[in-house]
Scaffold this motif. Sequence first.
Motif, PDB file in Angstrom:
ATOM      1  N   PHE A  58     -34.080 -10.020  29.845  1.00  0.00           N
ATOM      2  CA  PHE A  58     -33.838 -11.328  30.454  1.00  0.00           C
ATOM      3  C   PHE A  58     -33.238 -12.300  29.443  1.00  0.00           C
ATOM      4  N   LEU A  59     -33.858 -12.416  28.264  1.00  0.00           N
ATOM      5  CA  LEU A  59     -33.362 -13.349  27.250  1.00  0.00           C
ATOM      6  C   LEU A  59     -31.954 -12.984  26.791  1.00  0.00           C
ATOM      7  N   ASN A  60     -31.666 -11.695  26.691  1.00  0.00           N
ATOM      8  CA  ASN A  60     -30.340 -11.271  26.249  1.00  0.00           C
ATOM      9  C   ASN A  60     -29.258 -11.497  27.307  1.00  0.00           C
ATOM     10  N   MET A  61     -29.651 -11.753  28.548  1.00  0.00           N
ATOM     11  CA  MET A  61     -28.678 -12.092  29.582  1.00  0.00           C
ATOM     12  C   MET A  61     -28.178 -13.525  29.424  1.00  0.00           C
ATOM     13  N   LEU A  62     -28.938 -14.341  28.702  1.00  0.00           N
ATOM     14  CA  LEU A  62     -28.551 -15.735  28.495  1.00  0.00           C
ATOM     15  C   LEU A  62     -27.420 -15.792  27.477  1.00  0.00           C
ATOM     16  N   GLU A  63     -26.503 -16.706  27.680  1.00  0.00           N
ATOM     17  CA  GLU A  63     -25.283 -16.750  26.875  1.00  0.00           C
ATOM     18  C   GLU A  63     -25.338 -17.745  25.726  1.00  0.00           C
ATOM     19  N   ALA A  64     -26.528 -18.038  25.244  1.00  0.00           N
ATOM     20  CA  ALA A  64     -26.700 -18.942  24.113  1.00  0.00           C
ATOM     21  C   ALA A  64     -27.903 -18.460  23.302  1.00  0.00           C
ATOM     22  N   PRO A  65     -28.002 -18.886  22.045  1.00  0.00           N
ATOM     23  CA  PRO A  65     -29.187 -18.531  21.247  1.00  0.00           C
ATOM     24  C   PRO A  65     -30.440 -19.187  21.830  1.00  0.00           C
ATOM     25  N   VAL A  66     -31.394 -18.371  22.280  1.00  0.00           N
ATOM     26  CA  VAL A  66     -32.591 -18.884  22.941  1.00  0.00           C
ATOM     27  C   VAL A  66     -33.845 -18.324  22.281  1.00  0.00           C
ATOM     28  N   PHE A  67     -34.780 -19.244  22.023  1.00  0.00           N
ATOM     29  CA  PHE A  67     -36.114 -18.887  21.549  1.00  0.00           C
ATOM     30  C   PHE A  67     -37.097 -19.267  22.640  1.00  0.00           C
ATOM     31  N   LEU A  68     -38.079 -18.438  22.878  1.00  0.00           N
ATOM     32  CA  LEU A  68     -39.174 -18.756  23.775  1.00  0.00           C
ATOM     33  C   LEU A  68     -40.296 -19.253  22.873  1.00  0.00           C
ATOM     34  N   VAL A  69     -40.733 -20.509  23.056  1.00  0.00           N
ATOM     35  CA  VAL A  69     -41.710 -21.105  22.144  1.00  0.00           C
ATOM     36  C   VAL A  69     -42.920 -21.649  22.891  1.00  0.00           C
ATOM     37  N   ARG A 119     -25.613 -28.520  11.986  1.00  0.00           N
ATOM     38  CA  ARG A 119     -25.510 -29.361  13.184  1.00  0.00           C
ATOM     39  C   ARG A 119     -25.866 -28.490  14.389  1.00  0.00           C
ATOM     40  N   LEU A 120     -26.797 -28.992  15.202  1.00  0.00           N
ATOM     41  CA  LEU A 120     -27.288 -28.243  16.360  1.00  0.00           C
ATOM     42  C   LEU A 120     -27.245 -29.101  17.611  1.00  0.00           C
ATOM     43  N   VAL A 174     -44.604 -21.859  28.713  1.00  0.00           N
ATOM     44  CA  VAL A 174     -43.757 -21.760  27.527  1.00  0.00           C
ATOM     45  C   VAL A 174     -42.485 -22.575  27.745  1.00  0.00           C
ATOM     46  N   VAL A 175     -41.763 -22.786  26.653  1.00  0.00           N
ATOM     47  CA  VAL A 175     -40.512 -23.537  26.720  1.00  0.00           C
ATOM     48  C   VAL A 175     -39.382 -22.651  26.212  1.00  0.00           C
ATOM     49  N   LEU A 176     -38.287 -22.635  26.960  1.00  0.00           N
ATOM     50  CA  LEU A 176     -37.066 -21.970  26.502  1.00  0.00           C
ATOM     51  C   LEU A 176     -36.322 -22.981  25.644  1.00  0.00           C
ATOM     52  N   LEU A 177     -36.157 -22.674  24.377  1.00  0.00           N
ATOM     53  CA  LEU A 177     -35.490 -23.545  23.422  1.00  0.00           C
ATOM     54  C   LEU A 177     -34.126 -22.953  23.105  1.00  0.00           C
ATOM     55  N   THR A 178     -33.079 -23.660  23.492  1.00  0.00           N
ATOM     56  CA  THR A 178     -31.717 -23.222  23.211  1.00  0.00           C
ATOM     57  C   THR A 178     -31.178 -24.040  22.059  1.00  0.00           C
ATOM     58  N   LEU A 179     -30.711 -23.352  21.031  1.00  0.00           N
ATOM     59  CA  LEU A 179     -30.134 -24.008  19.856  1.00  0.00           C
ATOM     60  C   LEU A 179     -28.686 -23.554  19.727  1.00  0.00           C
TER      61      LEU A 179
END
Length: 166
Positions: free
Chosen positions: A45-56, A144-145, A155-160
């Motif tokens: 699921f996370l790898n389907m997202l098109e941005a760097p994502v951390f589940l925190v 810069r992010l 949980v929170v999906l954190l996209t950086l």
Amino acid sequence: MKIICSFCNTVISPGRSAEDQVSHGVCKYCYTRILTEYGFNLKKFLNMLEAPVFLVDEDVNIIAANSLALAAVNKPIEETTGHICGDVLECINAFLPEGCGKTPNCPDCTIRTSVNETYKTGTQTNRRPTDIIRKNGESEETARLLVSTRKDGSVVLLTLEFCAGV
């Protein structure tokens, strides 16, 4: 309002008094167990997202990360999962004796405030710009992010999004 886990009755968030109303959620342990037991492939699921994502979690500890996030921080999953975000990003504040989240600079951290706001209110944040100073060997560099957050269960999906140039 007191929040307890619907599955194991662990207190997720204590109320302010004994008379507080009670709500239900899912604690970090049960959330992970549910994903595993029901066959949901979190990595896929996370790898389907098109941005760097951390589940925190609420303290900005990393529970999972997609391959783009791992590539962005140049670390394997073993060096991210279970670690606090500032340590993984190599924020200079994480190297201070107090550590990530506990220095005088941390209350102003856009990553931390965005995750905390989303965790508490459920309101997502979208592409908040921030600069962090990171350790780069013996020197420091500014990264810069753009920070985005979205709550999913407990949980929170954190996209950086790492921006080119500073």
